[in-house]
Write a protein that holds these residues in place. Structure first.
Motif, mmCIF file in Angstrom:
data_model
loop_
_atom_site.group_PDB
_atom_site.id
_atom_site.type_symbol
_atom_site.label_atom_id
_atom_site.label_comp_id
_atom_site.label_asym_id
_atom_site.label_seq_id
_atom_site.Cartn_x
_atom_site.Cartn_y
_atom_site.Cartn_z
ATOM 1 N N ASP A 1 23.758 37.863 48.968
ATOM 2 C CA ASP A 1 23.945 39.246 48.508
ATOM 3 C C ASP A 1 25.351 39.534 47.984
ATOM 4 O O ASP A 1 25.591 40.615 47.456
ATOM 5 N N HIS A 2 26.286 38.583 48.123
ATOM 6 C CA HIS A 2 27.637 38.802 47.591
ATOM 7 C C HIS A 2 27.572 38.979 46.074
ATOM 8 O O HIS A 2 26.935 38.181 45.378
ATOM 9 N N ARG A 3 28.204 40.027 45.584
ATOM 10 C CA ARG A 3 28.295 40.254 44.138
ATOM 11 C C ARG A 3 29.620 39.704 43.636
ATOM 12 O O ARG A 3 30.646 39.901 44.282
ATOM 13 N N PHE A 4 29.582 39.022 42.493
ATOM 14 C CA PHE A 4 30.786 38.382 41.993
ATOM 15 C C PHE A 4 30.823 38.461 40.478
ATOM 16 O O PHE A 4 29.853 38.864 39.835
ATOM 17 N N LYS A 5 31.973 38.065 39.933
ATOM 18 C CA LYS A 5 32.135 38.037 38.480
ATOM 19 C C LYS A 5 32.791 36.719 38.084
ATOM 20 O O LYS A 5 33.747 36.289 38.720
ATOM 21 N N PHE A 6 32.222 36.076 37.082
ATOM 22 C CA PHE A 6 32.868 34.946 36.416
ATOM 23 C C PHE A 6 33.486 35.518 35.150
ATOM 24 O O PHE A 6 32.815 36.257 34.422
ATOM 25 N N SER A 7 34.748 35.183 34.857
ATOM 26 C CA SER A 7 35.342 35.697 33.629
ATOM 27 C C SER A 7 35.993 34.578 32.835
ATOM 28 O O SER A 7 36.584 33.657 33.403
ATOM 29 N N ALA A 8 35.833 34.681 31.514
ATOM 30 C CA ALA A 8 36.375 33.686 30.589
ATOM 31 C C ALA A 8 36.911 34.414 29.366
ATOM 32 O O ALA A 8 36.774 35.627 29.241
ATOM 33 N N ASP A 9 37.483 33.646 28.445
ATOM 34 C CA ASP A 9 38.026 34.242 27.222
ATOM 35 C C ASP A 9 36.938 34.988 26.451
ATOM 36 O O ASP A 9 37.198 36.016 25.839
ATOM 37 N N TRP A 10 35.721 34.452 26.471
ATOM 38 C CA TRP A 10 34.637 35.034 25.667
ATOM 39 C C TRP A 10 33.955 36.217 26.328
ATOM 40 O O TRP A 10 33.122 36.877 25.720
ATOM 41 N N GLY A 11 34.264 36.476 27.608
ATOM 42 C CA GLY A 11 33.597 37.590 28.263
ATOM 43 C C GLY A 11 33.394 37.311 29.734
ATOM 44 O O GLY A 11 34.103 36.484 30.318
ATOM 45 N N ALA A 12 32.419 37.993 30.324
ATOM 46 C CA ALA A 12 32.219 37.871 31.766
ATOM 47 C C ALA A 12 30.742 37.748 32.106
ATOM 48 O O ALA A 12 29.863 38.158 31.345
ATOM 49 N N VAL A 13 30.502 37.173 33.274
ATOM 50 C CA VAL A 13 29.160 37.031 33.829
ATOM 51 C C VAL A 13 29.148 37.760 35.165
ATOM 52 O O VAL A 13 30.045 37.562 35.988
ATOM 53 N N ASP A 14 28.149 38.616 35.356
ATOM 54 C CA ASP A 14 27.976 39.271 36.649
ATOM 55 C C ASP A 14 26.917 38.520 37.428
ATOM 56 O O ASP A 14 25.879 38.138 36.875
ATOM 57 N N GLY A 15 27.178 38.307 38.715
ATOM 58 C CA GLY A 15 26.225 37.562 39.524
ATOM 59 C C GLY A 15 26.074 38.128 40.911
ATOM 60 O O GLY A 15 26.907 38.912 41.384
ATOM 61 N N GLN A 16 24.980 37.716 41.545
ATOM 62 C CA GLN A 16 24.750 38.042 42.948
ATOM 63 C C GLN A 16 24.126 36.823 43.598
ATOM 64 O O GLN A 16 23.185 36.226 43.051
ATOM 65 N N VAL A 17 24.664 36.448 44.755
ATOM 66 C CA VAL A 17 24.190 35.251 45.446
ATOM 67 C C VAL A 17 22.805 35.505 46.044
ATOM 68 O O VAL A 17 22.583 36.523 46.709
#
Length: 136
Positions: A48-64
C-alpha cells in the motif's frame, strides 16, 4: 469470448543472473540502488506504500501491491495515461536467479507506450546488471 478492445498487452523481460535472489531483491527495493538503474524514487517495499519514480522525461506514480521478500514484488505503474502493473518474480537457479519482469495493462491504443516500454526495460535491465556486478 474476449473483447479485442479490452485486451491488454504485456511487456515481459527475463534474465538468468549470476547473483542470489537476496542481492537482486535489494536492487529492486532499496531506493539508493533503484536510483542507480531505474529512477530517483521514494520507494519502500511495504504493501500500500505510495511512491514516485522521477526522471528527466517525467514521473511515474506507483503503489506497492505485493511484497514477498526475495520472491515477488508487484506495484502499479501509472504515467501519461498508462495504468499498468509491474510484477517482478525471482526464482533461484543452480547458477543464481531467474529474474522475470512483466508490465501488464497496455491498451491496444497505447502502442507508443508499449514499444517505449519494450526498449526501456531492456536498458533498465542492462543498468540493473551493472549495479548488481558492482555492489556487494
Amino acid at each position: 469470448m474476449n473483447n479485442p478492445a479490452t485486451e491488454t498487452l504485456s511487456v515481459i523481460v527475463e534474465r538468468d543472473l549470476p547473483f542470489p535472489p537476496e542481492k537482486i531483491w535489494r536492487a529492486l527495493t532499496q531506493p539508493h540502488l533503484i536510483q542507480e538503474w531505474l529512477m530517483k524514487n521514494d520507494f519502500k517495499p511495504l504493501v500500500d506504500h505510495r511512491f514516485k519514480f522521477s526522471a528527466d522525461w517525467g514521473a511515474v506514480d506507483g503503489q506497492v501491491l505485493v511484497v514477498e521478500p526475495n520472491k515477488t514484488l508487484s506495484y502499479t505503474w501509472a504515467a501519461y495515461g498508462l495504468e499498468s502493473v509491474i510484477v517482478w518474480t525471482l526464482t533461484p537457479t543452480h547458477t543464481g536467479t531467474h529474474l522475470r519482469m512483466e508490465q501488464s495493462g497496455f491498451r491496444p491504443d497505447q502502442q507508443q507506450a508499449y514499444h517505449g516500454a519494450q526498449g526501456g526495460w531492456q536498458r533498465f535491465f542492462a543498468a540493473l546488471e551493472q549495479v548488481l556486478a558492482r555492489v556487494d
